[in-house]
Motif scaffolding. Sequence first.
Motif, mmCIF file in Angstrom:
data_model
loop_
_atom_site.group_PDB
_atom_site.id
_atom_site.type_symbol
_atom_site.label_atom_id
_atom_site.label_comp_id
_atom_site.label_asym_id
_atom_site.label_seq_id
_atom_site.Cartn_x
_atom_site.Cartn_y
_atom_site.Cartn_z
ATOM 1 N N ALA A 286 0.588 -0.278 -6.384
ATOM 2 C CA ALA A 286 1.354 0.483 -5.393
ATOM 3 C C ALA A 286 0.779 0.251 -4.001
ATOM 4 O O ALA A 286 -0.437 0.278 -3.804
ATOM 5 N N TYR A 287 1.673 0.028 -3.079
ATOM 6 C CA TYR A 287 1.297 -0.085 -1.664
ATOM 7 C C TYR A 287 2.111 0.947 -0.892
ATOM 8 O O TYR A 287 3.341 0.977 -0.978
ATOM 9 N N VAL A 288 1.415 1.811 -0.183
ATOM 10 C CA VAL A 288 2.073 2.871 0.573
ATOM 11 C C VAL A 288 2.333 2.371 1.989
ATOM 12 O O VAL A 288 1.390 2.046 2.728
ATOM 13 N N GLU A 289 3.586 2.324 2.348
ATOM 14 C CA GLU A 289 4.003 1.832 3.666
ATOM 15 C C GLU A 289 4.053 3.021 4.622
ATOM 16 O O GLU A 289 5.025 3.764 4.667
ATOM 17 N N THR A 290 2.996 3.206 5.370
ATOM 18 C CA THR A 290 2.894 4.317 6.316
ATOM 19 C C THR A 290 3.288 3.855 7.713
ATOM 20 O O THR A 290 3.426 2.641 7.964
ATOM 21 N N PRO A 291 3.442 4.780 8.633
ATOM 22 C CA PRO A 291 3.743 4.366 10.011
ATOM 23 C C PRO A 291 2.681 3.462 10.627
ATOM 24 O O PRO A 291 2.974 2.709 11.557
ATOM 25 N N LYS A 292 1.464 3.497 10.094
ATOM 26 C CA LYS A 292 0.422 2.627 10.639
ATOM 27 C C LYS A 292 0.733 1.154 10.420
ATOM 28 O O LYS A 292 0.198 0.294 11.110
ATOM 29 N N GLN A 293 1.572 0.870 9.446
ATOM 30 C CA GLN A 293 1.872 -0.540 9.165
ATOM 31 C C GLN A 293 2.501 -1.229 10.367
ATOM 32 O O GLN A 293 2.342 -2.426 10.558
ATOM 33 N N LEU A 294 3.226 -0.451 11.164
ATOM 34 C CA LEU A 294 3.853 -1.038 12.340
ATOM 35 C C LEU A 294 2.828 -1.528 13.350
ATOM 36 O O LEU A 294 3.149 -2.340 14.224
ATOM 37 N N LEU A 314 -0.112 -11.872 -11.682
ATOM 38 C CA LEU A 314 -0.932 -11.437 -12.811
ATOM 39 C C LEU A 314 -0.172 -10.528 -13.765
ATOM 40 O O LEU A 314 -0.762 -10.035 -14.732
ATOM 41 N N GLY A 315 1.089 -10.277 -13.505
ATOM 42 C CA GLY A 315 1.907 -9.515 -14.433
ATOM 43 C C GLY A 315 2.050 -8.045 -14.110
ATOM 44 O O GLY A 315 2.530 -7.284 -14.960
ATOM 45 N N ALA A 316 1.672 -7.620 -12.925
ATOM 46 C CA ALA A 316 1.784 -6.202 -12.580
ATOM 47 C C ALA A 316 3.195 -5.880 -12.113
ATOM 48 O O ALA A 316 3.953 -6.751 -11.690
ATOM 49 N N GLN A 317 3.522 -4.615 -12.209
ATOM 50 C CA GLN A 317 4.759 -4.121 -11.620
ATOM 51 C C GLN A 317 4.458 -3.701 -10.185
ATOM 52 O O GLN A 317 3.570 -2.895 -9.942
ATOM 53 N N ILE A 318 5.189 -4.251 -9.232
ATOM 54 C CA ILE A 318 4.936 -4.002 -7.820
ATOM 55 C C ILE A 318 5.870 -2.907 -7.328
ATOM 56 O O ILE A 318 7.065 -2.917 -7.619
ATOM 57 N N VAL A 319 5.315 -1.950 -6.582
ATOM 58 C CA VAL A 319 6.132 -0.895 -6.003
ATOM 59 C C VAL A 319 5.616 -0.607 -4.604
ATOM 60 O O VAL A 319 4.411 -0.569 -4.359
ATOM 61 N N THR A 320 6.541 -0.465 -3.674
ATOM 62 C CA THR A 320 6.207 -0.110 -2.292
ATOM 63 C C THR A 320 6.720 1.288 -2.023
ATOM 64 O O THR A 320 7.921 1.552 -2.141
ATOM 65 N N LEU A 321 5.816 2.188 -1.683
ATOM 66 C CA LEU A 321 6.153 3.574 -1.422
ATOM 67 C C LEU A 321 6.183 3.821 0.079
ATOM 68 O O LEU A 321 5.546 3.096 0.847
ATOM 69 N N GLY A 322 6.892 4.827 0.481
ATOM 70 C CA GLY A 322 6.962 5.185 1.896
ATOM 71 C C GLY A 322 6.503 6.614 2.114
ATOM 72 O O GLY A 322 6.822 7.508 1.326
ATOM 73 N N GLY A 323 5.725 6.856 3.150
ATOM 74 C CA GLY A 323 5.249 8.200 3.441
ATOM 75 C C GLY A 323 4.197 8.188 4.515
ATOM 76 O O GLY A 323 3.826 7.138 5.054
ATOM 77 N N ASN A 325 1.113 10.216 4.118
ATOM 78 C CA ASN A 325 -0.193 10.353 3.488
ATOM 79 C C ASN A 325 -0.232 9.499 2.224
ATOM 80 O O ASN A 325 0.469 9.799 1.242
ATOM 81 N N PRO A 326 -1.024 8.423 2.194
ATOM 82 C CA PRO A 326 -1.061 7.559 1.008
ATOM 83 C C PRO A 326 -1.497 8.291 -0.257
ATOM 84 O O PRO A 326 -0.959 8.042 -1.341
ATOM 85 N N GLY A 327 -2.458 9.189 -0.131
ATOM 86 C CA GLY A 327 -2.931 9.898 -1.308
ATOM 87 C C GLY A 327 -1.845 10.733 -1.957
ATOM 88 O O GLY A 327 -1.678 10.725 -3.189
ATOM 89 N N TYR A 333 3.878 9.592 -7.205
ATOM 90 C CA TYR A 333 4.463 8.516 -8.002
ATOM 91 C C TYR A 333 3.779 8.408 -9.370
ATOM 92 O O TYR A 333 4.426 8.108 -10.370
ATOM 93 N N ALA A 334 2.470 8.654 -9.401
ATOM 94 C CA ALA A 334 1.757 8.592 -10.682
ATOM 95 C C ALA A 334 2.284 9.638 -11.650
ATOM 96 O O ALA A 334 2.449 9.371 -12.847
ATOM 97 N N ARG A 335 2.561 10.836 -11.172
ATOM 98 C CA ARG A 335 3.112 11.870 -12.049
ATOM 99 C C ARG A 335 4.530 11.505 -12.481
ATOM 100 O O ARG A 335 4.926 11.749 -13.625
ATOM 101 N N GLN A 336 5.266 10.910 -11.578
ATOM 102 C CA GLN A 336 6.634 10.513 -11.915
ATOM 103 C C GLN A 336 6.653 9.454 -13.010
ATOM 104 O O GLN A 336 7.512 9.496 -13.901
ATOM 105 N N ARG A 337 5.718 8.517 -12.985
ATOM 106 C CA ARG A 337 5.671 7.433 -13.973
ATOM 107 C C ARG A 337 4.769 7.757 -15.165
ATOM 108 O O ARG A 337 4.557 6.905 -16.016
#
Length: 895
Positions: A286-294, A314-323, A325-327, A333-337
């Motif tokens: 998981a990569y959290v796309e925060t406003p700092k990315q800009l 390497l076979g991972a499932q990739i997901v990009t989250l938006g928000g 606070n990364p934590g 998302y961890a609870r959701q999955r």
Amino acid sequence: MEHQRPNPDHLLERIQHTSQQAQRGRLKVFFGAAAGVGKTYAMLQAAQQRHAEGVEVLVGYIETHGRAETDALLVGLPQLPALQVEYRGTTLREFDLDAALERKPSLILVDELAHSNPPNSRHAKRWQDIDELLHAGIDVYTTVNVQHLASLNDLVAQVTGVIVRETVPDAVLESADEVELIDLPPDELLGRLNEGKIYIASQAAQAARNFFRKGNLIALRELALRRTADRVDAQMQRYRSDHAIPTTWPTRERLLVGVGPSPLSERLVRATRRMATDLRAEWIVAYVETPKQLRLSEADRDRVTATLRLAESLGAQIVTLGGINPGDEIVRYARQRNVSKIVVGKPAKPRWRELLFGSIVDQLIRQSGEIDVYVISGEHDDTHNTQTKPSQQPKPATINYVKSIGIIGLCTIVAQAIFPHLELSNLIMLYLLGVTWVAARYGRGPAICASLLSVAAFDFFFVQPYLTFAVSDVQYLLTFLVMLVVALTISTLTVQIQAQAETARQRERRTAALYAMTREFASIRGLDNLLQTAVQHISSVFEGQAAILLPNAKGQVRAVVGHQAAFINDQRELITAQWVYDHQQKAGMHSDTLPSAQAMYLPLVATRGIVGVLALQPEQPRRLLDPSHGHLLETFANQTTVAIERAHLAEEAQAASVQIETERMRNSLLSSVSHDLRTPLAAISGAASTLLDQNNQFDQQVQHELIQMIADEGERLNRLLSNLLDMTRLEAGAVQVHKEWQALEEVIGTALARLSPQIDQRPISIDVPKQAFVAFDSVLIEQVLVNLLENSLKYTPSSSPIEIRAIQQVAMIEVQIADHGPGIPASALETIFEKFFRLQTNRSASSGVGLGLTICRGIIEAHGGTIWAENRPTGGTIFAFTLPIDGQPPQIHEE
């Protein structure tokens, strides 16, 4: 157990899905690893139990393979007779779908879900038959083996060395209401094989040498168990979602690792991969796309992209989250999955920054609850220097700091002007307004600078003693502190809101671009227009040159749209595109295959195979390294693929419709022509043979009648063939209209002369203006008049009159042929000029093939006129046509 209120949107979606499912039958699949594990036996046992409960059970199709214990379970169950189908000299037993739908039982048993139906069946596959039964509200029991699942086809071939031709889409199994695993250990299954309970002796020996090897059975058993476990896990996830259960149920291991721009992220990914392998667990990156990315530097963005590409390889499932606070986003998302373990890297920030601004690791540990958190550093990786420091944030331009100082100075000047009239608290508001302006226009750094300057300026100019930073009243220290905190908070929140708004705008632009393309796809007709639209949108969104390459008859791809792109004319680029088409894999720029290519090439793979290749050469190639851009490009490619496949299906449907219409016309033509040719030929042949018979002595009158019959039928045959030839010439566009100025009355007279034997004593009235001159082809218009008059003579009583009128108008002349017959049904007035259309009347025995009026329409339209039919109020029919009058007719001088 903690329960929360379910998500209303999700709950509504589930209710709609349940409502739709309530109208369908229920599907139960008896799932096994291989033939012989007892799927059919278990299905019949379940059916017997339902039958004992009073349920109407019907055996639609069962393959017992001669097993006595399986045959015994059929006793007492009504069976549907098998459909006998002839195929290549062999009679096949098949499932009778129509008979099953007609009987419509409560529950039907249909064995072998993956079976392929013989050619010319309604559906190509048995699972499609079962889907139709479910739509009819019939419950279905069926069986299938794991090797028949489409997604496992290549894996089964790799393990067993056998390519399974009959497959079932995974969606069929996933949509089943119930899946019951029928399991049998490999040793027991081999024992049943040796005892002849699966195949006969000769087939059993061959199966034991090939497919039924113990290693194959172990692998297939594992696949079946895992597939069943995945389905159960999905059901559990759906239950947690429906009941809004926030806690994790660690029924299976699932790892989630959070990554960022740190150089250590790649090590973290590799370490998590090793953990997932040891635990045989699914893992998510998981990569959290925060406003700092800009505000990330180019190097940091590239590092994030490289990390995600590594994880994907390497076979991972990739997901990009938006928000923000990364934590928080990672835990949510961890609870959701239903993640059981979260992996995160050790913090690299100084301790004072963690105490002041907080730490992601600390947030995860405090918020994760029952989820385990692993804080690791990863093993040493020589590909990166461990001392590499994260890249510095790009410094804002100095001019922005100067502007922020100027704005605070302006606020100070305004405050000096109003200072005698307002309280100090109002002056503080003025400075906060300036800080907000700076934060909104120039970013975080200038905003912090403005916050500090505003406090300093307020102290220096407006707090006694003036023009000094000394403070006479200690209470002002609290004012300064609150003012600084408020200014910093406002500036920080303003910058974050702007960053979030920019992120939302970027996503909205991507979504809008995709929506615009799909909306145009829905309204566009024609493959060329569709491809042109796709290339335009892709080129605009990704700021580059795009092209779509389609295969020719030999399977060689060529640029169909976008050939103006210079790169696609390079032979090496065409070789890359051909490789993508042949192997159905991505290649070219930023890929592992042929990375030196000038563009990126994506295969356009549809449900029936690859349909083409999409090529893109962006102006900024590094943008494609961004995962969001890569996924967006794949989405555009998928939508284009669907549109191309839809266009192909539309063309095939059109071709099939044309073929059906052609076949219908051919059958009509053959039916009509065969009858109408046979009738005059039979009459001619009979009369001629009678005349040639020397035993028959006829008087002169009888001989004359027979000869007249031969002549009449020959003329009828000649008219029939002439109509067929004229129709062929009209459709081929071979009829040339030679217009000449002529008197309409003369052509009418010629037509009546040709039909004089048929007119006999029939009253004919003619009302044509004198000197009615029109430019037309006399031969063709004469044929029109003959056909219309012949039609009136044929379908009206022999004593009824026929009226011929011509009405002179300004730019045309209208010709009418009216009769006093029975008329034409109103429903047939529009179709009477169609090919092979004939009215079913008591005089139909003398009717032709239905081409006379069609020929009339073709000739009149070739002259630029119109033709129609209408019923008279007093009874009878009027056939009318118009001929345009172009130019001035010649002057005729009467003597």
